[in-house]
Scaffold this motif. Sequence first.
Motif, mmCIF file in Angstrom:
data_model
loop_
_atom_site.group_PDB
_atom_site.id
_atom_site.type_symbol
_atom_site.label_atom_id
_atom_site.label_comp_id
_atom_site.label_asym_id
_atom_site.label_seq_id
_atom_site.Cartn_x
_atom_site.Cartn_y
_atom_site.Cartn_z
ATOM 1 N N LEU A 1 8.340 38.594 115.987
ATOM 2 C CA LEU A 1 9.100 37.918 114.935
ATOM 3 C C LEU A 1 8.248 36.751 114.470
ATOM 4 N N LYS A 2 7.807 36.801 113.219
ATOM 5 C CA LYS A 2 6.852 35.800 112.746
ATOM 6 C C LYS A 2 7.400 34.926 111.631
ATOM 7 N N THR A 3 8.274 35.472 110.814
ATOM 8 C CA THR A 3 8.767 34.720 109.664
ATOM 9 C C THR A 3 10.259 34.453 109.791
ATOM 10 N N ASN B 1 5.758 25.924 121.250
ATOM 11 C CA ASN B 1 4.527 25.143 121.338
ATOM 12 C C ASN B 1 4.790 23.708 121.809
ATOM 13 N N CYS B 2 6.046 23.375 122.052
ATOM 14 C CA CYS B 2 6.425 22.067 122.590
ATOM 15 C C CYS B 2 7.773 22.221 123.307
ATOM 16 N N LEU B 3 8.124 21.244 124.104
ATOM 17 C CA LEU B 3 9.401 21.302 124.817
ATOM 18 C C LEU B 3 10.560 21.094 123.844
ATOM 19 N N VAL B 4 11.564 21.949 123.952
ATOM 20 C CA VAL B 4 12.819 21.791 123.217
ATOM 21 C C VAL B 4 13.911 21.923 124.266
ATOM 22 N N GLU B 5 14.664 20.851 124.457
ATOM 23 C CA GLU B 5 15.704 20.791 125.491
ATOM 24 C C GLU B 5 15.142 21.225 126.845
ATOM 25 N N THR B 6 14.026 20.646 127.219
ATOM 26 C CA THR B 6 13.309 20.865 128.487
ATOM 27 C C THR B 6 12.828 22.305 128.686
ATOM 28 N N ASP C 1 16.939 27.071 107.321
ATOM 29 C CA ASP C 1 15.588 26.592 107.010
ATOM 30 C C ASP C 1 15.060 25.619 108.051
ATOM 31 N N THR C 2 15.962 24.923 108.716
ATOM 32 C CA THR C 2 15.542 23.907 109.669
ATOM 33 C C THR C 2 15.412 24.419 111.098
ATOM 34 N N GLY C 3 16.125 25.472 111.456
ATOM 35 C CA GLY C 3 16.049 25.941 112.826
ATOM 36 C C GLY C 3 16.779 27.244 113.061
ATOM 37 N N ILE C 4 16.564 27.764 114.257
ATOM 38 C CA ILE C 4 17.172 29.020 114.681
ATOM 39 C C ILE C 4 18.013 28.725 115.916
ATOM 40 N N VAL C 5 19.240 29.204 115.912
ATOM 41 C CA VAL C 5 20.138 29.003 117.044
ATOM 42 C C VAL C 5 20.082 30.250 117.917
ATOM 43 N N ILE D 1 20.840 26.930 122.115
ATOM 44 C CA ILE D 1 19.723 26.038 121.864
ATOM 45 C C ILE D 1 19.295 26.224 120.405
ATOM 46 N N THR D 2 19.061 25.114 119.725
ATOM 47 C CA THR D 2 18.574 25.165 118.341
ATOM 48 C C THR D 2 17.100 24.801 118.355
ATOM 49 N N VAL D 3 16.291 25.687 117.818
ATOM 50 C CA VAL D 3 14.849 25.520 117.853
ATOM 51 C C VAL D 3 14.323 25.357 116.425
ATOM 52 N N PRO D 4 13.582 24.271 116.157
ATOM 53 C CA PRO D 4 12.952 24.147 114.842
ATOM 54 C C PRO D 4 11.946 25.286 114.633
ATOM 55 N N VAL D 5 11.890 25.812 113.440
ATOM 56 C CA VAL D 5 11.011 26.944 113.141
ATOM 57 C C VAL D 5 9.562 26.614 113.508
ATOM 58 N N ALA D 6 9.120 25.402 113.223
ATOM 59 C CA ALA D 6 7.737 25.006 113.488
ATOM 60 C C ALA D 6 7.414 24.963 114.987
#
Length: 175
Positions: A78-80, A97-102, A115-119, A159-164
């Motif tokens: 899943l890339k886009t 690529n970084c910690l999100v909620e540990t 647009d801001t994130g994926i739940v 958990i909500t993860v920013p796309v970036a």
Amino acid sequence: MSTDVPKLVGDAVAGLGFELVDFDRSARGLVRVFIDHPAGISVEHCADVSNHLTRLFAVEGIDFDRLEVSSPGLDRPLKTLADFQRFAGCRARVRLNCLVETRKKFDGEIESVSDTGIVFRLIDEATETGLPKRAPKKVSAGKRAKSAKAGTVVEAKRITVPVASIERARLIPDL
């Protein structure tokens, strides 16, 4: 003149009615192209795309030694943002690529996409709430009885993860 080969391949594949999932070009002359279609991919589809790209590369003067065209497989990357929207409700293995909620890695079901994130609803973790018990489908009778006595609901953590922040995500095959 430098040619944007991934864009050229993407346009050619789209013109044939397929989606370019991934493109890889190695220094040794290997070109790998992964295509998809909502109705699935057959060997004939791969052969058609391969023949078309071989002719296109000859016309455009793109040097390669070997071309491989295939389906992305059951564990499709899943890339886009569109990929995540298309596969909402499916399970995915995600590396950040970084910690999100540990967390940097997790398995979760794609619940919603913006647009801001994926739940994601985490598969490997649950939290208890004070609501009446709803037994999951595949829980042993002993565990179900124990939870029912406690009068709790096991609800999956979200958990909500920013796309970036997504480094890599792949579908988990539902076999």
